[in-house]
Design a protein around this motif. Sequence first.
Motif, short mmCIF file in Angstrom:
data_model
loop_
_atom_site.label_atom_id
_atom_site.label_comp_id
_atom_site.label_asym_id
_atom_site.label_seq_id
_atom_site.Cartn_x
_atom_site.Cartn_y
_atom_site.Cartn_z
N GLN A 1 0.83 -1.21 0.00
CA GLN A 1 0.00 0.00 0.00
C GLN A 1 0.86 1.26 0.00
O GLN A 1 0.54 2.24 -0.66
CB GLN A 1 -0.93 0.00 1.21
CG GLN A 1 -2.03 -1.02 1.11
CD GLN A 1 -2.80 -1.18 2.41
OE1 GLN A 1 -2.35 -0.77 3.47
NE2 GLN A 1 -3.97 -1.77 2.32
N ALA B 1 2.05 1.81 -3.47
CA ALA B 1 0.92 2.23 -4.31
C ALA B 1 0.58 3.70 -4.07
O ALA B 1 0.29 4.44 -5.01
CB ALA B 1 -0.29 1.35 -4.05
N VAL B 2 0.62 4.14 -2.82
CA VAL B 2 0.31 5.55 -2.51
C VAL B 2 1.38 6.47 -3.10
O VAL B 2 1.06 7.51 -3.67
CB VAL B 2 0.18 5.75 -0.98
CG1 VAL B 2 0.16 7.23 -0.62
CG2 VAL B 2 -1.09 5.08 -0.48
N ASP C 1 3.20 5.93 -5.73
CA ASP C 1 2.96 5.96 -7.17
C ASP C 1 1.75 6.81 -7.51
O ASP C 1 1.75 7.54 -8.50
CB ASP C 1 2.78 4.55 -7.72
CG ASP C 1 4.07 3.74 -7.68
OD1 ASP C 1 5.17 4.33 -7.52
OD2 ASP C 1 3.99 2.49 -7.80
N GLU C 2 0.72 6.75 -6.69
CA GLU C 2 -0.49 7.53 -6.93
C GLU C 2 -0.24 9.03 -6.74
O GLU C 2 -0.82 9.85 -7.45
CB GLU C 2 -1.63 7.07 -6.01
CG GLU C 2 -2.95 7.73 -6.30
CD GLU C 2 -3.49 7.51 -7.71
OE1 GLU C 2 -4.26 8.36 -8.20
OE2 GLU C 2 -3.14 6.49 -8.34
N SER D 1 1.23 10.16 -9.94
CA SER D 1 0.20 10.14 -10.98
C SER D 1 -0.77 11.31 -10.81
O SER D 1 -1.17 11.95 -11.79
CB SER D 1 -0.55 8.81 -10.92
OG SER D 1 -1.58 8.78 -11.85
N MET D 2 -1.14 11.59 -9.58
CA MET D 2 -2.09 12.68 -9.32
C MET D 2 -1.49 14.03 -9.69
O MET D 2 -2.17 14.88 -10.27
CB MET D 2 -2.52 12.67 -7.86
CG MET D 2 -3.60 13.68 -7.52
SD MET D 2 -5.16 13.39 -8.39
CE MET D 2 -5.67 11.84 -7.68
N ARG E 1 -1.81 14.38 -13.34
CA ARG E 1 -3.20 14.66 -13.74
C ARG E 1 -3.58 16.10 -13.46
O ARG E 1 -4.28 16.72 -14.25
CB ARG E 1 -4.15 13.68 -13.06
CG ARG E 1 -4.05 12.29 -13.64
CD ARG E 1 -5.22 11.41 -13.25
NE ARG E 1 -5.37 11.26 -11.83
CZ ARG E 1 -5.03 10.18 -11.14
NH1 ARG E 1 -4.50 9.15 -11.76
NH2 ARG E 1 -5.22 10.12 -9.84
#
Length: 80
Positions: free
Chosen positions: A49, A52-53, A55-56, A59-60, A63
Motif C-alpha cells: 500500500q 501504491a500511494v 505511485d499515486e 500520478s495525481m 493529472r
Amino acid sequence: MSDHLAKEAERLQNDPVFIAALAEMRTEALDTLAAADAENRTTILRLQQKVAVIDEIRSMLSRFIMKTEPVEQGEASPYA
C-alpha cells in the motif's frame, strides 16, 4: 482545476528534494518488502500500500498538470 493547483503540482513534480524523498521512501518500502517474512500478510500489505500511494501521488500530480493544459488548435480533443 485551478491554475494555482497545476502550478504547485508542477513545482512539486520538478522539486529535487520532493522527488528524492518519494524515491527513497519507495525504495525503502520495496527493499523491506523483498526481505519481509512471507507469512506476515499485514506487513506485506502495508508495504504494498505504501508503494501504491507513492505511485499515486506522482500520478495525481501529473493529472493536475494535464487538466489545465490547453488543447492546441488543430489538436483533437479526447472528448470529440
